[in-house]
Design an enzyme around this catalytic site. Structure first.
Site, short mmCIF file in Angstrom:
data_model
loop_
_atom_site.label_atom_id
_atom_site.label_comp_id
_atom_site.label_asym_id
_atom_site.label_seq_id
_atom_site.Cartn_x
_atom_site.Cartn_y
_atom_site.Cartn_z
N GLU A 126 6.77 -6.31 0.24
CA GLU A 126 5.44 -5.80 0.53
C GLU A 126 4.44 -6.95 0.52
OE1 GLU A 126 4.73 -2.62 -2.24
OE2 GLU A 126 6.03 -1.24 -1.18
N HIS A 176 -6.64 1.23 -0.72
CA HIS A 176 -5.41 1.10 0.05
C HIS A 176 -5.80 1.08 1.52
CE1 HIS A 176 -1.43 1.66 1.67
NE2 HIS A 176 -0.94 1.46 0.46
N ARG A 214 -3.76 -6.53 -0.04
CA ARG A 214 -4.42 -5.28 0.34
C ARG A 214 -5.92 -5.40 0.52
NH1 ARG A 214 -1.41 -0.78 -3.51
NH2 ARG A 214 0.61 -0.88 -2.47
N HIS A 254 -7.79 3.69 -4.06
CA HIS A 254 -6.37 3.84 -4.38
C HIS A 254 -6.01 3.51 -5.82
CE1 HIS A 254 -2.09 4.00 -3.69
NE2 HIS A 254 -1.94 2.73 -3.96
N ARG A 299 -4.68 -5.92 -7.61
CA ARG A 299 -3.30 -5.58 -7.94
C ARG A 299 -2.37 -5.89 -6.78
NH1 ARG A 299 0.21 -0.88 -7.16
NH2 ARG A 299 -1.37 -0.12 -5.72
#
Length: 540
Positions: free
Chosen positions: A120, A243, A289, A350, A385
């Site tokens: 990811e 997100h 992100r 998110h 994060r």
């Protein structure tokens, strides 16, 4: 009539962190696990992507630590990151022992039981172990099954924690030990008293503070607000992760399109089919992100778009259906065939990267009170994060807290009989419309003024509105019987204020906090730590 309940350990929250802690305690320890709604109503059940861990022979702890530090915008606590990553393999082994059905791939030999590992954004290696695209559901069901097999664990649904009970609140001397909690039993409407020798906040984050979110309805920051009122510091609340890809459809409430879609080759496009991520970052779709969310936000505002599109239709249909069965079926139910057409997406609130300040065992500033998972601030996430580190944090810190509680319990006295909740001065509300109106105004103000891109003036506007809302909510709370909606609104407004205060203190742009007034990062890094009004007297 209200009732009293006594346990050794009270766990507020029934997700990954709460269940992991309960299962790692000895079988003679009496544990209560509380859920605001159904046991599966928290964020864990809906987590799609997976758990980041060093499992591949070609990966290393140093590489995972480095990736996390880079994603965290220079604000991570390196010791906390290394502690978490170093315990990642043992956490996964424990989950496998519990029976979690992670996806295998006989064609990929990772050196770890031939489990399929995906990649990811922000990760330099394939290190995400997963169960197709419904990892959270697989983990939750497995842990719940194990918990139901344990006679010492009481799983209690429709229990909404109202507030923590501390020695200070009861005027029991100089200490501020946590003794339990007042808990609303939703079916009866009564507030019961739960006493415990150790109390754990595993209540999740506060993304419901925003109008658009990928989170379930319960993500109202309850643990953070209760800990703050009890005397705990909170930190880094300005770092709200948005997100990048939530499904944009009028009937698709809070449905997330996992980052793994981009990890497996999904491309972000404008309505005309043009890719745009390379204009914003050389890593394109695999950028962290915050960068992807800001890029989408920029393109939507620049062109006046309702959404952008995530396209993986160039991959074979069999590949898409086998890797993303949940997303495929859900999108198909809305008339979107992702094997043939792109997915309309928008950013959505998110993840709460900040939270209650804790140490490596989950201790808060209040003796006897622990905070785990998204409610906590361990130092792992820093200013942003990295994908799939959040579930890992739940397992590592929950197991550490369970070991600490197991060591401490023989020395912890029983709190004894605590006073009942006093509802003698309140009446039934006939104006619940006020709650609904305040709820909407709060979330819309946070979205408009404390969103993906901020300014000092926007933050001041948000602060002014939240202060007025808090005053209204406090008056309502003092005069009427509590309900889940009122409890959540009270907590959400408190956490919104903490987010705004943290954001106003950070005079720079770093990670998830981006402000047009201070577009550059400062040369030095510093956490934003807020101290509750009573903190000084509690620590002296």
């Amino acid at each position: 009539m209200s009732q009293r309940f006594a346990y050794d350990v009270l766990v507020i929250g029934s997700g990954a962190a709460g269940l992991t802690l309960a299962l790692n305690l000895p079988t003679d320890v009496r544990v209560a696990v509380l859920s605001k709604g159904e046991l599966a109503s928290g964020s864990t059940f809906w987590a799609q992507g997976g758990v980041a861990a060093v499992l591949d022979e070609r990966d290393s702890v140093d590489a995972h630590v480095h990736d996390t530090l880079v994603a965290g915008g220079g604000l991570c606590d390196e010791a906390a990151v290394r502690y978490t990553v170093s315990h990642s393999r043992s956490a996964i082994e424990w989950l496998i022992e519990q029976g979690v059905p992670f996806t295998r791939d006989e064609n990929i030999h990772s050196g770890f039981h031939d489990f399929h590992l995906t990649r990811e954004g922000g990760h330099s290696h394939r290190r995400i172990i997963h169960a197709a695209d419904a990892t959270g559901a697989a983990i939750f069901r497995t842990l719940l099954d194990r918990a139901r097999e344990r006679s010492n664990i009481a799983l209690l649904e429709h229990k909404v924690a109202v507030d923590l009970i501390t020695e200070r609140k009861l005027n029991l001397g100089d200490s501020n030990r946590c003794l339990g909690a007042y808990v609303l039993d939703r079916p009866s409407g009564k507030v019961d008293t739960f006493s415990a020798r150790a109390v754990i906040l595993a209540t999740g984050g506060a993304s419901k503070a925003y109008l658009y979110t990928s989170n379930p309805d319960g993500a109202s920051g309850d643990g953070i607000a209760m800990a703050w009122r009890a005397g705990c510091r909170v930190a880094n609340m300005e770092f709200n992760q948005f997100h990048p890809t939530c499904l944009y459809h009028p009937k698709a409430k809070s449905f997330l399109i996992t980052e793994a879609v981009r990890g497996e080759g999904g491309l972000l496009k404008l309505p005309n089919g043009e890719r745009f991520m390379l204009r914003h970052d050389e890593r394109a779709e695999l950028a962290p992100r915050d960068i992807v969310a800001r890029a989408i936000d920029h393109e939507m505002k620049r062109l006046g778009l309702d959404c952008v599109y995530l396209d993986i239709s160039h991959k074979p249909a069999e590949f898409i259906q086998s890797h993303f069965p949940t997303i495929y079926e859900r999108c198909l139910s809305y008339g979107i065939d992702i094997t043939r057409e792109p997915i309309p997406v928008v950013p959505a609130a998110h993840y709460t990267c900040g939270g209650v300040v804790v140490d490596d065992c989950g201790h808060t500033d209040v003796p006897g009170l622990y905070a785990l998972g998204e409610a906590s601030c361990t130092g792992l996430h820093g200013a942003n994060r990295m994908a799939s580190n959040s579930l890992l944090e739940c397992f590592v810190y929950a197991r550490a807290a369970a070991a600490d509680i197991t060591r401490q319990l023989p020395t912890l006295s029983n709190p004894g009989e605590l006073p009942f909740w006093d509802a003698s001065q309140v009446t039934d509300s006939d104006e619940d419309v006020i709650i609904a109106h305040n709820w909407d105004e709060l979330r819309r103000s946070m979205w408009d003024y404390v969103g993906i891109v901020r300014t000092s003036k926007r933050l001041q506007r948000a602060q002014h509105r939240v202060e007025m809302l808090l005053a209204e909510i406090d008056e309502f709370y003092s005069n009427y019987k509590v309900s889940r909606d009122l409890i959540e609104l009270r907590n959400l407004a408190q956490v919104a204020e903490l987010i705004i205060l943290c954001a106003m203190q950070r005079k720079e742009s770093r990670g998830l906090h981006y402000t047009l007034d201070y577009p550059n990062a400062n040369p030095t890094t510093q956490d934003t730590v807020l101290y509750p009004p009573q903190f000084a007297e509690l620590t002296h």
